[in-house]
Write an enzyme that holds these catalytic residues in place. Structure first.
Site, short mmCIF file in Angstrom:
data_model
loop_
_atom_site.label_atom_id
_atom_site.label_comp_id
_atom_site.label_asym_id
_atom_site.label_seq_id
_atom_site.Cartn_x
_atom_site.Cartn_y
_atom_site.Cartn_z
CB CYS A 112 -0.93 0.01 1.19
SG CYS A 112 -1.99 -1.44 1.26
CG HIS A 254 -3.03 3.44 2.49
ND1 HIS A 254 -3.61 3.16 1.26
CD2 HIS A 254 -3.08 2.29 3.20
CE1 HIS A 254 -3.99 1.90 1.24
NE2 HIS A 254 -3.70 1.35 2.41
CG ASN A 284 -6.58 -0.80 1.60
OD1 ASN A 284 -5.91 -0.31 0.70
ND2 ASN A 284 -6.04 -1.34 2.68
O1 UT7 Z 1 -3.39 -1.15 3.78
C1 UT7 Z 1 -3.07 -1.88 4.91
C2 UT7 Z 1 -4.13 -2.92 5.07
N1 UT7 Z 1 -4.55 -3.18 6.36
C3 UT7 Z 1 -5.40 -2.43 7.06
O2 UT7 Z 1 -5.74 -1.34 6.73
C4 UT7 Z 1 -5.95 -3.04 8.30
C5 UT7 Z 1 -5.91 -2.19 9.49
N2 UT7 Z 1 -6.85 -2.71 10.44
C6 UT7 Z 1 -8.18 -2.40 10.42
O3 UT7 Z 1 -8.62 -1.64 9.57
C7 UT7 Z 1 -9.05 -2.98 11.50
O4 UT7 Z 1 -8.25 -3.68 12.43
C8 UT7 Z 1 -10.16 -3.91 10.95
C9 UT7 Z 1 -11.21 -3.10 10.23
C10 UT7 Z 1 -9.57 -4.95 10.01
C11 UT7 Z 1 -10.87 -4.63 12.11
O5 UT7 Z 1 -11.35 -3.70 13.05
P1 UT7 Z 1 -11.05 -3.90 14.61
O6 UT7 Z 1 -11.75 -2.82 15.32
O7 UT7 Z 1 -9.56 -3.99 14.78
O8 UT7 Z 1 -11.78 -5.26 14.90
P2 UT7 Z 1 -11.17 -6.65 15.40
O9 UT7 Z 1 -10.24 -7.25 14.43
O10 UT7 Z 1 -10.69 -6.44 16.81
O11 UT7 Z 1 -12.46 -7.55 15.42
C12 UT7 Z 1 -13.58 -7.24 16.22
C13 UT7 Z 1 -14.68 -8.27 15.98
C14 UT7 Z 1 -14.21 -9.73 15.95
O12 UT7 Z 1 -15.17 -10.52 16.62
P3 UT7 Z 1 -14.89 -11.05 18.11
O13 UT7 Z 1 -13.66 -11.92 17.97
O14 UT7 Z 1 -14.65 -9.83 18.94
O15 UT7 Z 1 -16.14 -11.78 18.43
C15 UT7 Z 1 -14.24 -10.08 14.48
O16 UT7 Z 1 -14.49 -11.46 14.25
O17 UT7 Z 1 -15.32 -8.05 14.72
C16 UT7 Z 1 -15.42 -9.27 14.01
N3 UT7 Z 1 -15.38 -9.00 12.58
C17 UT7 Z 1 -16.48 -8.72 11.85
N4 UT7 Z 1 -17.78 -8.65 12.19
C18 UT7 Z 1 -18.65 -8.33 11.20
C19 UT7 Z 1 -14.29 -8.93 11.77
N5 UT7 Z 1 -14.67 -8.62 10.53
C20 UT7 Z 1 -16.03 -8.48 10.55
C21 UT7 Z 1 -16.97 -8.17 9.58
N6 UT7 Z 1 -18.26 -8.09 9.95
N7 UT7 Z 1 -16.63 -7.91 8.30
#
Ligand code: UT7
Length: 327
Positions: A112, A254, A284
């Site tokens: 990215c 980004h 993204n």
């Molecule tokens: O260009 C570089 C690329 N990478 C990035 O930009 C990623 C950077 N990270 C992020 O943008 C965020 O970490 C995410 C958007 C990927 C995730 O957000 P978060 O607030 O860090 O959530 P999390 O990973 O802590 O997950 C929270 C919960 C989990 O459930 P449990 O384990 O708490 O029950 C996930 O399973 O949200 C769940 N979850 C979803 N629920 C509904 C993860 N993806 C989804 C989804 N829909 N699409």
């Protein structure tokens, strides 16, 4: 002398996939995606639309705005992680389709952050070798072919698109690329990775069974590192140029996640008026996100000559950086 941006262009494939479409594919909701990421929809390339086809339209638009013909381009740097084929480079396919046969062209891979790496590489080459007078630098991704459409953790995040700039070497140094900071830390390779499909793990039945040909990511780890890395890089380029954040018209981060963008803006004491966001429309788009945003700013007349733009990115590797431009 300086290296200036003459014009910009961008393109995203016609097909739009909304959060509501994704609700029908995996266990997710429009509400979750919007509140956690800021994304509302993303563009997805057609099956027969290669990265080079997506890039071609962005390049044509950038050349048109610049009043430059394809055969005047002597350097082309293409940032991508989702190129047409393992080899030859995607830049060679774009060169052929654009008929830019006078250009030296190659791909770079910094995920990215790729567009910022491309800008710095082109700037360095044009500064030290006067035979490079006009360059195309672009980010292009058909990253949805690396997306696991059964994994809700990642499939809601990414989209396809391309953004391009035409650079010109100039004797006038009142505007242009001012300073850049690039960085990498290979200790974090595995937190955002496509595990298979390269020489370390060629695709076989086991790989396909485990879906290792697709993107995997430790999202929250990437999130925390991204904010600190982008803020540090931005501060470094500003300090090098003797500028303050209040001198910046637009921070163009980004476009990965609205919450990451918000946290970076806040740590740099910038208000919403100065932090550009269009992740809601594209998701993204990896290396394409910054040049797409830049093109949107330019085409909507939201920047004037003499104002400063601060570009910042992070991505797999990890790679990150910042670039300061006087418009
Ligand atoms: O260009 C570089 C690329 N990478 C990035 O930009 C990623 C950077 N990270 C992020 O943008 C965020 O970490 C995410 C958007 C990927 C995730 O957000 P978060 O607030 O860090 O959530 P999390 O990973 O802590 O997950 C929270 C919960 C989990 O459930 P449990 O384990 O708490 O029950 C996930 O399973 O949200 C769940 N979850 C979803 N629920 C509904 C993860 N993806 C989804 C989804 N829909 N699409």
């Amino acid at each position: 002398m300086s290296v200036k941006i003459l014009g910009t262009g961008s393109y995203a494939p016609e097909k739009v996939l909304t959060n509501f479409d994704l609700e029908k594919m995996v266990d997710t909701s429009d509400e979750w995606i919007r509140t956690r990421t800021g994304i509302e929809e993303r563009h997805v390339g057609a099956k027969d639309e290669a990265a080079s086809d997506i890039a071609l339209k962005a390049c044509q638009r950038a050349l048109e705005m610049s009043g430059v013909n394809a055969d005047e381009i002597d350097l082309m740097v293409v940032a991508t992680v989702s190129g047409d084929k393992p080899f030859p480079s995607t830049s060679c396919y774009i060169q052929r389709k654009l008929e830019a046969f006078n250009s030296v062209c190659f791909d770079i891979q910094a995920a990215c952050s790729g567009f910022l790496f491309g800008l710095d590489v082109a700037n360095s080459m044009m500064t030290f070798n006067p035979s490079y007078k006009k360059a195309l630098v672009l980010g292009v991704e058909k990253i949805t072919y690396l997306t696991d459409w059964t994994d809700r953790n990642t499939c809601v995040l990414f989209g396809d698109g391309s953004g391009a700039v035409v650079l010109e070497r100039s004797d006038d140094d009142t505007s242009g690329l001012v300073s850049a900071k690039l960085a990498c830390d290979g200790r974090y390779t595995e937190i955002l990775v496509v595990p298979a499909g390269g020489s370390a793990k060629p695709i076989d039945e086991e790989v396909l069974k485990n879906r290792e040909q697709f993107i995997t990511m430790a999202g929250s780890e990437v999130f925390k590192l991204a904010v600190n890395m982008m803020v540090g890089a931005c501060k470094e380029v500003l300090e090098k140029a003797g500028l303050k954040t209040t001198d910046i018209r637009w921070l163009i981060p980004h476009q990965a996640n609205k919450r990451i963008i918000g946290a970076v803006g806040k740590r740099l004491n910038l208000t919403e008026r100065n932090v550009f966001i269009n992740v809601n429309k594209y998701g993204n788009t990896s290396a394409a996100s910054i040049p797409i945003a830049l093109d949107e700013i330019v085409r909507t007349g939201q920047i004037e000559r003499g104002e400063y733009l601060l570009l910042t990115a992070f991505g797999a590797g990890l790679t990150w950086g910042a670039s300061l431009i006087k418009w």
